[in-house]
Design a protein around this motif. Structure first.
Motif, PDB file in Angstrom:
ATOM      1  N   ARG A  29       1.590  52.735  30.383  1.00 49.54           N
ATOM      2  CA  ARG A  29       1.769  53.739  31.428  1.00 49.54           C
ATOM      3  C   ARG A  29       1.233  55.181  31.578  1.00 49.54           C
ATOM      4  NH1 ARG A  29       6.897  53.202  33.465  1.00 49.54           N
ATOM      5  NH2 ARG A  29       8.034  50.960  31.730  1.00 49.54           N
ATOM      6  N   ASP A  60      12.027  52.161  30.961  1.00 44.79           N
ATOM      7  CA  ASP A  60      11.641  51.709  32.386  1.00 44.79           C
ATOM      8  C   ASP A  60      12.104  52.632  33.205  1.00 44.79           C
ATOM      9  OD1 ASP A  60       9.331  49.885  30.957  1.00 44.79           O
ATOM     10  OD2 ASP A  60      10.498  48.791  31.631  1.00 44.79           O
ATOM     11  N   VAL A  79      17.202  41.418  31.375  1.00 41.36           N
ATOM     12  CA  VAL A  79      16.090  41.340  31.791  1.00 41.36           C
ATOM     13  C   VAL A  79      14.474  40.349  31.337  1.00 41.36           C
ATOM     14  CG1 VAL A  79      14.249  42.712  32.058  1.00 41.36           C
ATOM     15  CG2 VAL A  79      16.249  43.840  32.490  1.00 41.36           C
ATOM     16  N   LEU A  88       2.338  58.847  38.700  1.00 38.39           N
ATOM     17  CA  LEU A  88       2.329  59.201  36.941  1.00 38.39           C
ATOM     18  C   LEU A  88       3.865  57.984  37.049  1.00 38.39           C
ATOM     19  CD1 LEU A  88       0.557  61.236  36.510  1.00 38.39           C
ATOM     20  CD2 LEU A  88       2.745  63.219  37.420  1.00 38.39           C
ATOM     21  N   ASP A  89       3.386  58.057  35.461  1.00 37.50           N
ATOM     22  CA  ASP A  89       4.760  57.722  34.719  1.00 37.50           C
ATOM     23  C   ASP A  89       5.410  55.883  34.698  1.00 37.50           C
ATOM     24  OD1 ASP A  89       5.086  59.928  33.383  1.00 37.50           O
ATOM     25  OD2 ASP A  89       6.610  60.820  35.296  1.00 37.50           O
ATOM     26  N   LYS A  90       4.464  55.497  36.233  1.00 36.16           N
ATOM     27  CA  LYS A  90       4.335  54.229  35.856  1.00 36.16           C
ATOM     28  C   LYS A  90       3.467  53.336  35.183  1.00 36.16           C
ATOM     29  CE  LYS A  90       6.715  55.141  40.145  1.00 36.16           C
ATOM     30  NZ  LYS A  90       7.027  56.025  39.844  1.00 36.16           N
ATOM     31  N   GLU A 136       8.065  51.117  25.357  1.00 34.89           N
ATOM     32  CA  GLU A 136       8.323  51.063  26.615  1.00 34.89           C
ATOM     33  C   GLU A 136       8.106  52.061  27.326  1.00 34.89           C
ATOM     34  OE1 GLU A 136      10.713  47.118  27.168  1.00 34.89           O
ATOM     35  OE2 GLU A 136      12.025  48.791  28.013  1.00 34.89           O
ATOM     36  N   ARG A 196       5.952  40.788  37.593  1.00 30.41           N
ATOM     37  CA  ARG A 196       5.313  38.971  37.337  1.00 30.41           C
ATOM     38  C   ARG A 196       5.600  38.933  38.794  1.00 30.41           C
ATOM     39  NH1 ARG A 196       6.789  38.849  31.875  1.00 30.41           N
ATOM     40  NH2 ARG A 196       8.744  38.588  32.665  1.00 30.41           N
ATOM     41  N   ASP A 224       7.137  43.749  33.340  1.00 29.01           N
ATOM     42  CA  ASP A 224       8.983  43.216  34.364  1.00 29.01           C
ATOM     43  C   ASP A 224       9.005  42.582  34.831  1.00 29.01           C
ATOM     44  OD1 ASP A 224       9.249  46.242  33.309  1.00 29.01           O
ATOM     45  OD2 ASP A 224       8.852  47.319  35.403  1.00 29.01           O
ATOM     46  N   ALA A 225       9.862  41.534  34.771  1.00 29.29           N
ATOM     47  CA  ALA A 225      10.055  40.387  35.664  1.00 29.29           C
ATOM     48  C   ALA A 225       9.677  39.970  36.888  1.00 29.29           C
ATOM     49  CB  ALA A 225      12.009  39.581  34.916  1.00 29.29           C
ATOM     50  N   LYS A 226      10.429  41.164  37.458  1.00 28.07           N
ATOM     51  CA  LYS A 226      10.330  41.592  38.694  1.00 28.07           C
ATOM     52  C   LYS A 226       9.256  41.615  39.127  1.00 28.07           C
ATOM     53  CE  LYS A 226      13.027  43.013  42.418  1.00 28.07           C
ATOM     54  NZ  LYS A 226      14.553  42.041  42.261  1.00 28.07           N
ATOM     55  N   ASP A 238      10.586  30.542  33.649  1.00 32.36           N
ATOM     56  CA  ASP A 238      11.845  31.557  33.930  1.00 32.36           C
ATOM     57  C   ASP A 238      11.161  31.981  35.303  1.00 32.36           C
ATOM     58  OD1 ASP A 238      13.443  33.618  32.297  1.00 32.36           O
ATOM     59  OD2 ASP A 238      11.819  34.940  33.614  1.00 32.36           O
ATOM     60  N   VAL A 262      19.850  43.147  36.806  1.00 34.49           N
ATOM     61  CA  VAL A 262      19.258  41.903  37.631  1.00 34.49           C
ATOM     62  C   VAL A 262      18.594  42.139  39.291  1.00 34.49           C
ATOM     63  CG1 VAL A 262      20.663  40.441  37.219  1.00 34.49           C
ATOM     64  CG2 VAL A 262      21.284  42.107  38.651  1.00 34.49           C
ATOM     65  N   VAL A 263      18.817  43.479  39.768  1.00 35.13           N
ATOM     66  CA  VAL A 263      18.468  44.278  40.823  1.00 35.13           C
ATOM     67  C   VAL A 263      16.786  44.696  40.529  1.00 35.13           C
ATOM     68  CG1 VAL A 263      18.685  46.218  42.337  1.00 35.13           C
ATOM     69  CG2 VAL A 263      20.535  44.698  41.537  1.00 35.13           C
ATOM     70  N   THR A 264      16.786  45.815  39.275  1.00 36.13           N
ATOM     71  CA  THR A 264      15.537  45.977  39.157  1.00 36.13           C
ATOM     72  C   THR A 264      14.494  45.426  38.618  1.00 36.13           C
ATOM     73  OG1 THR A 264      15.872  47.568  37.082  1.00 36.13           O
ATOM     74  CG2 THR A 264      16.279  48.678  38.857  1.00 36.13           C
ATOM     75  N   GLY A 265      14.976  43.969  37.572  1.00 34.82           N
ATOM     76  CA  GLY A 265      14.478  43.672  36.844  1.00 34.82           C
ATOM     77  C   GLY A 265      13.608  44.415  35.566  1.00 34.82           C
ATOM     78  N   LYS A 266      14.094  45.589  35.102  1.00 34.99           N
ATOM     79  CA  LYS A 266      13.444  46.805  34.886  1.00 34.99           C
ATOM     80  C   LYS A 266      14.695  47.039  33.174  1.00 34.99           C
ATOM     81  CE  LYS A 266      10.550  48.639  38.027  1.00 34.99           C
ATOM     82  NZ  LYS A 266      10.439  49.457  38.288  1.00 34.99           N
ATOM     83  N   GLY A 317      15.542  36.695  32.645  1.00 34.03           N
ATOM     84  CA  GLY A 317      15.591  36.586  33.836  1.00 34.03           C
ATOM     85  C   GLY A 317      16.690  36.704  34.650  1.00 34.03           C
ATOM     86  N   ARG A 376      12.040  56.833  33.104  1.00 33.74           N
ATOM     87  CA  ARG A 376      10.655  56.968  32.827  1.00 33.74           C
ATOM     88  C   ARG A 376      10.550  57.030  34.506  1.00 33.74           C
ATOM     89  NH1 ARG A 376       5.690  57.650  29.823  1.00 33.74           N
ATOM     90  NH2 ARG A 376       4.782  59.159  31.747  1.00 33.74           N
ATOM     91  N   GLU A 377      10.402  55.775  34.591  1.00 30.61           N
ATOM     92  CA  GLU A 377       9.594  56.285  36.289  1.00 30.61           C
ATOM     93  C   GLU A 377      10.866  56.862  37.531  1.00 30.61           C
ATOM     94  OE1 GLU A 377       9.277  52.071  37.556  1.00 30.61           O
ATOM     95  OE2 GLU A 377       7.922  51.491  35.764  1.00 30.61           O
ATOM     96  N   ASN A 396      12.513  31.161  39.696  1.00 26.74           N
ATOM     97  CA  ASN A 396      12.370  31.969  40.165  1.00 26.74           C
ATOM     98  C   ASN A 396      11.866  32.056  41.093  1.00 26.74           C
ATOM     99  OD1 ASN A 396      14.206  34.333  39.368  1.00 26.74           O
ATOM    100  ND2 ASN A 396      12.670  34.264  36.996  1.00 26.74           N
TER     101      ASN A 396
END
Lengths: 420, 416
Positions: free
Chosen positions: A108, B80, B215, A94-96, B307, A203, A199-201, A229, B72-76, B218, B83-84, A233
């Motif tokens: 979402r 976001d 974010v 949920l919510d993710k 988002e 990804r 999200d970048a992470k 990017d 930088v830690v979460t990339g979000k 990157g 919400r999560e 990374n």
């Protein structure tokens, strides 16, 4: 009270849980499902009784409702021991963000739909719509009454679980037998589209799980900024492995905007010859033929015979893209002419290339502009065109595909955007 | 590539590439409402609030660092994460807060357009609709990034405050002494202006914008040490500009008892430097700052909201594909333009009031941020240190207290 066959998770979260003798056990805090099966099925529940949380499993679970009130009755319950393939719906889903494979986008999870199938409740669909949102906020009924005054209805946006691939938790907690199987089955262009929305992470986490072949194909499909990017990374060793599956001109294209130290590290790891070529490609100015040409081309010495050439082609098995034309060069690598595969096949085996080649070959210089290039290619309707340096030494070829991809498409996009 | 040979130069370019999100965010905070607020702080209360600015700078640095670390830690993005981690209901609350605060700031920026153009003799009934239409067009159809640079260039006008300040020759001893002597006047005007000063320095909008831009860039945990320099430097830099605006207006306007009721009076502070062109110079800067914010604020609001709720978003989409995205964006611009067009409104009044509202709402977002940055499951080993928590909670408590005082003061006045 009436037993329900299906309902939304948001309705039952917080609902009271009783056992069959009507003893109150607590309020429903979360639902635990297994991911072993085709559809996640509810195996256990977490209940909250005066701030104490505990997890129980059961022989059977029934959901009842009366009006807007829901109630859960468990039969024959016992302490739940979590096994490997589980996740909890409220906490993990949920919510993710999730990937809607069919819609090819990231959405979402506003709510989840449960349905009784066989002996248990299973997650059958994900609500990603406005109704789900309002339901969670507890203002759905109110909104619908108002909307009905205006003769309007909110549409449902459910996607069936089959078309969903959870992202969150997959790497650390959910271990499916084949992670990302569904995602990976898509075309690389679609995968790139989906990943770009993430999200970048996530990804780069997901990208790192791809095998090098898929990683290379997907990387080619990303928009420039995401390419830069991603390459920045991942570590140089992985980058090198991915790049082994890509033509040098693509690699040079991608590396153009990557941080220079990182580029050096990657090039150090690569095959020396390839690294040299990529470096040379990187030196070309942006608007020149050299910047988009490929250095993978097929050239033979003018003294070679048809038989020798065919034998060599069978051994090297060049990709169809670069085998449109075979170029003929002299001892110093200067471009002399061109032969097609057809020319080779219809000519006697012992004739030399210089005898059968067309010597009035059309070529461009690596320092020519992209405009010159497009003009030539469209004028003579060529699939590919050889590229030479100032001494007429063959250095590469420009392929129509790349010209369309890198010159024409971006221009059309700009024009379309302006005129839209 | 291949052109940058010198190694040290390369390193500099690299650092400059990372530095930026913080600086841009802080500069964007100096929009119409910001300029008006700082000018009013100096003009109405002299140096009396400088100590506050000094403290806010610390808070700002800590808050921005939290944003950068989360990014930088979460990339979000921040929405976001909210919400999560907090679910739909609290997200809705956070988004409503963000929307109201940003909508207010946007109204303030349209007031800035109106005020700046009035300095050139153009009525707001012409300038405001034109800018609204132009913004809608340029964002959805045109080349936004080029336009942005033009407006950004305009805002450099405000550096003239630094020069003016030195021309006007304040008594630096007094300035520094006041800066380290806290003073508070217990009246509504003082407290509101003070909250406005906090509100324009630490805006809800900034938290979302900064985190998203880091974010988007990157940046990863390895870049964190540089990004930290960026946010700390930009906090100091941004507030330095505010400092010079306050000192300049204090020495020129406060001394002469001029209250800022319209843009012309605010422009007077630049007279020592620009003479008769003061209002033109001020108008140009105000216009640029407002135009920039008018584009960025609704865009970042709608991005954050979409988002958080998973609506289709992004300028690549057609209107039909992302109706909520475009709806919020266009709705905010049109509605705030309309509000500013109401006849007989005090434009400076709007600019100040909207910053005060943003100031009162910022603790809501800050509280979300502190809880997030203290969560181990979100931040891993990078949770807040004790000092950071102390500074941030003091900031929150301070703003909340001031806001409560504002709300209950009319009641007390009535009772006494």
């Amino acid at each position: 009270m009436e037993r329900v066959k299906g309902c939304y998770v948001s309705y039952v979260l917080g609902a009271p849980v009783y056992d069959t003798t009507d003893i109150f056990l607590g309020k429903l805090n979360d639902l635990i499902v297994t991911s072993d099966e085709h559809l996640p099925s509810v195996e256990g529940i977490r209940i909250k009784n005066r701030d104490a949380l505990r997890e129980i499993a059961f022989k059977s679970l029934s959901i009842f409702r009366k009006g807007n009130k829901y109630k859960i009755i468990v039969d024959n319950y016992f302490e739940y021991k979590r096994v490997e393939n589980y996740y909890s719906l409220s906490n993990d889903i949920l919510d993710k963000q999730i990937v809607d494979i069919n819609g090819r986008r990231v959405v979402r999870v506003n709510d989840l739909r449960l349905a009784e199938i066989g002996a248990s409740y299973k997650v059958v669909a994900v609500d990603i719509g406005f109704r789900g949102l309002l339901r969670r906020l507890g203002i759905l009924d109110f909104t619908e009454i108002i909307l009905s005054r205006f003769n309007r209805r909110l549409g449902d946006s459910l996607i069936i679980w089959d078309n969903v691939e959870p992202i969150k938790g997959q790497i650390d907690r959910l271990t499916l037998s084949m992670p990302y199987k569904k995602l990976k089955s898509l075309h690389p262009a679609d995968i790139a589209d989906i990943l770009e929305e993430l999200d970048a992470k996530y990804r780069s986490d997901i990208f790192k799980t791809f095998d090098t072949r898929l990683a290379a194909d997907t990387l080619e499909e990303f928009e420039d900024e995401y390419q830069t990017d991603l390459v920045e990374n991942i570590d140089a060793a992985l980058a090198k492995e991915i790049f082994e599956n890509m033509p040098n001109d693509e690699i040079a294209d991608i590396l153009e905007d990557v941080d220079e130290e990182h580029v050096e590290k990657i090039l150090e790891k690569m095959d020396k010859e390839d690294a040299e070529e990529i470096k040379e490609l990187l030196e070309y100015e942006e608007d020149t033929v050299g910047s988009i040409m490929t250095t993978d081309y097929i050239a033979f010495n003018f003294e070679k015979t048809v038989d020798e050439v065919i034998k060599e082609l069978r051994e090297t098995k060049p990709s169809s893209e670069i085998a449109y034309y075979l170029y003929v060069v002299d001892d110093d690598g200067r471009l002399l002419g061109v032969v097609s595969i057809r020319d080779l096949i219809v000519s006697p085996g012992d004739s030399k290339l210089k005898e059968i080649m067309k010597s009035n070959v059309i070529y461009v210089k690596d320092s020519d502009t992209l405009d010159d290039l497009t003009e030539l290619v469209t004028k003579y309707e060529l699939l590919a065109i050889p590229v030479v340096d100032e001494n007429k030494v063959l250095v590469g070829m420009a392929i129509l595909n790349d010209i369309v991809d890198e010159v024409l498409l971006p221009r059309w996009k700009k024009i379309l955007k302006r005129s839209a | 590539m291949g052109k940058i040979k010198n190694k040290r130069f390369k390193e500099l370019i690299f650092i400059l590439g990372i530095i930026g999100p913080g600086l841009i965010t802080v500069n964007a905070g100096n929009d119409a409402g910001g300029i008006a607020t700082y000018a009013a702080v100096g003009a109405h209360y002299g140096y009396k609030m400088l100590w506050g600015l000094l403290l806010i700078t610390f808070s700002l640095a800590v808050i921005q660092e939290m944003n950068a670390r989360m990014a930088v830690v979460t990339g979000k993005g921040l929405s976001d994460l909210i919400r999560e981690q907090f679910g739909v209901k609290l997200t809705f609350f956070a988004m409503v807060t963000l929307f109201i605060a940003n909508f207010g700031v946007l109204v303030g920026d349209f007031a800035g357009i109106a005020a700046s153009m009035e300095l050139f003799g153009i009525a707001k009934y012409i300038s405001v609709p034109l800018v609204a239409i132009f913004t809608l067009f340029i964002i959805t159809r045109g080349n936004y990034s080029k336009t942005e640079k033009v407006f950004l260039a305009f805002t450099f006008v405000f550096f003239s405050y630094i020069i003016t300040c030195f021309i006007a020759k304040p008594d630096w001893n007094v300035v520094f002494k006041e800066m380290f002597t806290p003073q508070i006047e217990l009246n509504k005007g003082f407290i509101l202006t003070f909250i406005g000063m906090i509100g324009t320095t630490i805006t809800p909008y900034m938290q979302f914008y900064l985190q998203s831009s880091i974010v988007d860039k990157g940046l990863s945990i390895e870049d964190y040490k540089y990004e930290k320099i960026d946010v700390y430097l930009s906090a100091v830099w941004g507030d330095l500009v505010s400092f010079f605006i306050i000192v300049t207006t204090a020495i020129t306007l406060y001394k002469n008892g001029i209250h800022i009721e319209n843009a012309e009076q605010a422009a007077l502070a630049l007279k020592p430097l620009a003479g008769n062109y003061a209002s033109a110079l001020f108008g140009l800067g105000l216009f640029g700052a407002s135009a920039l914010a008018i584009a960025i604020i609704p865009l970042s609001t709608t991005y954050a909201i979409c988002e958080a709720f998973g609506f289709e978003r992004g300028l690549d989409n057609e209107y039909k594909e992302a109706p909520i995205f475009y709806g919020i964006f266009a709705g905010m611009i049109i509605l705030s333009a309309v509000i500013v067009l109401i006849p007989n409104l005090s434009l400076v009044g709007i600019m100040l009031a909207t910053q005060q509202m943003a100031g009162m709402l910022s603790p809501v977002i800050l509280i979300f941020m502190v809880i997030l940055t203290n969560k181990k499951e979100v931040m891993g080993e990078y949770t807040n240190s004790k000092t950071q928590n102390v500074i941030i909670w003091i900031t929150v408590a301070f703003i909340v207290t001031l806001s409560i005082i504002i709300f209950i003061s009319p009641l007390i006045e009535r009772l006494v």
